[in-house]
Design a protein around this motif. Structure first.
Motif, PDB file in Angstrom:
ATOM      1  N   GLN A  83      59.236  20.869  -7.738  1.00 42.10           N
ATOM      2  CA  GLN A  83      58.296  21.433  -6.766  1.00 42.10           C
ATOM      3  C   GLN A  83      56.869  21.287  -7.267  1.00 42.10           C
ATOM      4  OE1 GLN A  83      58.469  25.632  -6.463  1.00 42.10           O
ATOM      5  NE2 GLN A  83      57.124  25.764  -4.708  1.00 42.10           N
ATOM      6  N   LYS A  84      56.631  21.614  -8.545  1.00 36.40           N
ATOM      7  CA  LYS A  84      55.282  21.500  -9.096  1.00 36.40           C
ATOM      8  C   LYS A  84      54.823  20.044  -9.152  1.00 36.40           C
ATOM      9  CE  LYS A  84      55.607  25.730 -11.820  1.00 36.40           C
ATOM     10  NZ  LYS A  84      55.679  26.321 -13.174  1.00 36.40           N
ATOM     11  N   ALA A  85      55.763  19.130  -9.394  1.00 36.23           N
ATOM     12  CA  ALA A  85      55.415  17.712  -9.418  1.00 36.23           C
ATOM     13  C   ALA A  85      55.301  17.131  -8.025  1.00 36.23           C
ATOM     14  CB  ALA A  85      56.471  16.938 -10.214  1.00 36.23           C
ATOM     15  N   ASN A  86      55.789  17.873  -7.010  1.00 36.72           N
ATOM     16  CA  ASN A  86      55.803  17.398  -5.616  1.00 36.72           C
ATOM     17  C   ASN A  86      56.484  16.029  -5.518  1.00 36.72           C
ATOM     18  OD1 ASN A  86      55.292  17.752  -2.879  1.00 36.72           O
ATOM     19  ND2 ASN A  86      53.340  16.682  -2.967  1.00 36.72           N
ATOM     20  N   ILE A  87      57.677  15.949  -6.097  1.00 39.59           N
ATOM     21  CA  ILE A  87      58.431  14.700  -6.105  1.00 39.59           C
ATOM     22  C   ILE A  87      58.796  14.317  -4.675  1.00 39.59           C
ATOM     23  CG2 ILE A  87      60.560  13.605  -6.879  1.00 39.59           C
ATOM     24  CD1 ILE A  87      58.551  14.069  -9.100  1.00 39.59           C
ATOM     25  N   TYR A 133      65.290  14.836 -15.601  1.00 41.15           N
ATOM     26  CA  TYR A 133      64.532  16.062 -15.907  1.00 41.15           C
ATOM     27  C   TYR A 133      63.277  15.746 -16.723  1.00 41.15           C
ATOM     28  CZ  TYR A 133      63.306  20.658 -17.657  1.00 41.15           C
ATOM     29  OH  TYR A 133      62.612  21.798 -17.958  1.00 41.15           O
ATOM     30  N   VAL A 134      63.414  14.903 -17.750  1.00 45.78           N
ATOM     31  CA  VAL A 134      62.252  14.537 -18.570  1.00 45.78           C
ATOM     32  C   VAL A 134      61.193  13.849 -17.715  1.00 45.78           C
ATOM     33  CG1 VAL A 134      61.480  13.045 -20.459  1.00 45.78           C
ATOM     34  CG2 VAL A 134      63.541  14.421 -20.722  1.00 45.78           C
ATOM     35  N   TRP A 135      61.641  12.965 -16.819  1.00 45.12           N
ATOM     36  CA  TRP A 135      60.713  12.244 -15.947  1.00 45.12           C
ATOM     37  C   TRP A 135      59.989  13.213 -15.004  1.00 45.12           C
ATOM     38  CZ3 TRP A 135      61.360  11.445 -10.535  1.00 45.12           C
ATOM     39  CH2 TRP A 135      60.442  10.556  -9.969  1.00 45.12           C
ATOM     40  N   ILE A 136      60.734  14.135 -14.397  1.00 44.62           N
ATOM     41  CA  ILE A 136      60.127  15.114 -13.492  1.00 44.62           C
ATOM     42  C   ILE A 136      59.180  16.029 -14.259  1.00 44.62           C
ATOM     43  CG2 ILE A 136      60.637  17.161 -12.090  1.00 44.62           C
ATOM     44  CD1 ILE A 136      63.105  15.754 -11.075  1.00 44.62           C
ATOM     45  N   ASN A 137      59.572  16.445 -15.453  1.00 46.51           N
ATOM     46  CA  ASN A 137      58.726  17.326 -16.249  1.00 46.51           C
ATOM     47  C   ASN A 137      57.397  16.659 -16.594  1.00 46.51           C
ATOM     48  OD1 ASN A 137      58.429  19.859 -17.726  1.00 46.51           O
ATOM     49  ND2 ASN A 137      58.580  18.629 -19.574  1.00 46.51           N
ATOM     50  N   ASN A 138      57.436  15.378 -16.934  1.00 47.26           N
ATOM     51  CA  ASN A 138      56.194  14.650 -17.221  1.00 47.26           C
ATOM     52  C   ASN A 138      55.318  14.540 -15.972  1.00 47.26           C
ATOM     53  OD1 ASN A 138      56.848  14.236 -19.916  1.00 47.26           O
ATOM     54  ND2 ASN A 138      57.860  12.279 -19.534  1.00 47.26           N
ATOM     55  N   LYS A 139      55.940  14.281 -14.821  1.00 45.16           N
ATOM     56  CA  LYS A 139      55.181  14.213 -13.570  1.00 45.16           C
ATOM     57  C   LYS A 139      54.523  15.562 -13.263  1.00 45.16           C
ATOM     58  CE  LYS A 139      56.122  10.014 -11.943  1.00 45.16           C
ATOM     59  NZ  LYS A 139      55.075   9.018 -11.611  1.00 45.16           N
ATOM     60  N   ALA A 140      55.277  16.647 -13.484  1.00 50.39           N
ATOM     61  CA  ALA A 140      54.731  17.980 -13.210  1.00 50.39           C
ATOM     62  C   ALA A 140      53.552  18.292 -14.122  1.00 50.39           C
ATOM     63  CB  ALA A 140      55.829  19.031 -13.379  1.00 50.39           C
ATOM     64  N   LYS A 141      53.668  17.946 -15.402  1.00 47.82           N
ATOM     65  CA  LYS A 141      52.572  18.201 -16.343  1.00 47.82           C
ATOM     66  C   LYS A 141      51.317  17.430 -15.935  1.00 47.82           C
ATOM     67  CE  LYS A 141      55.269  19.300 -20.495  1.00 47.82           C
ATOM     68  NZ  LYS A 141      55.621  18.847 -21.862  1.00 47.82           N
ATOM     69  N   LYS A 142      51.480  16.175 -15.555  1.00 49.24           N
ATOM     70  CA  LYS A 142      50.322  15.367 -15.146  1.00 49.24           C
ATOM     71  C   LYS A 142      49.670  15.935 -13.892  1.00 49.24           C
ATOM     72  CE  LYS A 142      51.933  10.967 -17.084  1.00 49.24           C
ATOM     73  NZ  LYS A 142      52.373   9.584 -16.780  1.00 49.24           N
ATOM     74  N   ARG A 143      50.490  16.340 -12.918  1.00 51.27           N
ATOM     75  CA  ARG A 143      49.937  16.861 -11.666  1.00 51.27           C
ATOM     76  C   ARG A 143      49.216  18.182 -11.892  1.00 51.27           C
ATOM     77  NH1 ARG A 143      51.676  19.667  -6.819  1.00 51.27           N
ATOM     78  NH2 ARG A 143      50.724  18.653  -5.005  1.00 51.27           N
TER      79      ARG A 143
END
Length: 322
Positions: A83-87, A133-143
């Protein structure tokens, strides 16, 4: 008995899983999911002829689809970060990606290793789910990092708009037009909800809770207090912008000060594992004389425990709250 190079193969397979999920995401959605576009996605959808209400409904659906899917087994561990990464992937699509990557990892492990079927299936499942999960977590951190960096400029833009006589709703609309993604589309969503009758302070509170960001909570509280008790909102937001910039500056300073300790901890934690894999590849029988002794497995467990404790304590030492 030789020690195989399986750990190195596992690492390579996991890296390949991360590369595959990123490549698949870019192939499906391309530039439409880029975070640093000058024209935010909401404006792009409106320029393509979408009605304001339809664009609002589409963006709200995309931003809430992962939270609404928390009840799906296994998916709950991904929902908050997605949700935070808005995938852009929907929850069923993400589950399909995890299944596909797990199958590919299983095929790679079956081809490159001689481990048992149960072990390969378990490791492949962990790689498929863990890689996503690692990929989504990195996207969320960047966003989230981009939103934190954009927020002071957005608040200052609202201050300038208020000082020339615009109402707060117009100031939010200006931010939605002038600020790039990801914050531009988020404020555009707030502007559209306000146009359809929702209280702006409620929309700001929802955004702050969805992003779990303290600075956005400050903004929502400031607007709510001004609406309830009055006051000069421009001066309040001007002070808030200065506070956010000061916190952001302090955060960067802390990050710079702790960078050496952080990388030292990563090196000290990762080097023994890399060295072990290198020894196994270069000289597989290096531990042949001691690996069957009673003390070998307990010693390995003690070393692993010390490595885990090292990672935990180094993380605690550099995790300074600002």
């Amino acid at each position: 008995m030789e020690i195989s190079a399986a750990p190195l193969i596992y690492v390579i397979t996991f890296v390949a899983v991360l590369a595959l999920v990123e490549g698949l995401y870019l192939t499906v959605f391309g530039k439409s999911i880029s975070l640093n576009r000058r024209v935010n996605r909401r404006l792009e959808l409106l320029e393509k002829g979408g009605a304001r209400g339809e664009v609002l409904e589409q963006l709200r659906k995309e931003m809430s689809q992962h939270v609404n899917a928390r009840g799906i087994p296994l998916y709950s561990i991904l929902a908050e970060r997605a949700q935070k990464a808005n995938i852009a992937f929907s929850p069923p699509q993400l589950l399909m990606v995890m299944a596909l990557l797990s199958a590919l990892a299983f095929a790679g492990l079956s081809f490159a290793t001689d481990t048992g079927l149960a072990v390969r299936m378990l490791v492949a499942l962990i790689m498929g789910v863990g890689g996503v999960y690692v990929w989504i977590n990195n996207k969320a951190k960047k966003r989230l990092a981009m939103i934190e960096e954009q927020l002071p400029d957005a608040v200052e833009l609202m201050v300038r708009s208020l000082r020339v006589g615009h109402p707060f709703s117009s100031a939010v609309n200006i931010v939605a037009r002038e600020v790039a993604d990801p914050l531009g589309s988020e404020f555009g969503l707030i502007a559209d909800e306000s146009a359809y009758g929702r209280n702006i302070s409620d929309s700001l509170k929802d955004l702050a809770e969805r992003m779990d960001m303290q600075d956005l909570r400050f903004l929502a509280v400031a607007v709510t207090i001004q609406q309830q008790s009055g006051g000069n909102l421009a001066e309040i937001l001007d002070g808030l912008a200065k506070v956010i910039r000061a916190r952001f500056k302090l955060f960067r300073r802390v990050r710079a000060i702790t960078a050496e300790a952080k990388w030292s901890g990563m090196f000290l934690s990762g080097f023994p594992i890399v060295a072990l894999m290198g020894i196994n590849v270069i000289q597989p029988d290096y531990y042949a004389e001691i690996k069957d002794t009673p003390a070998f497995v307990p010693a390995c467990l003690v070393v692993a425990a010390f490595l885990i404790v090292n990672v935990i304590f180094m993380k605690i030492m550099v995790n300074i709250k600002v």
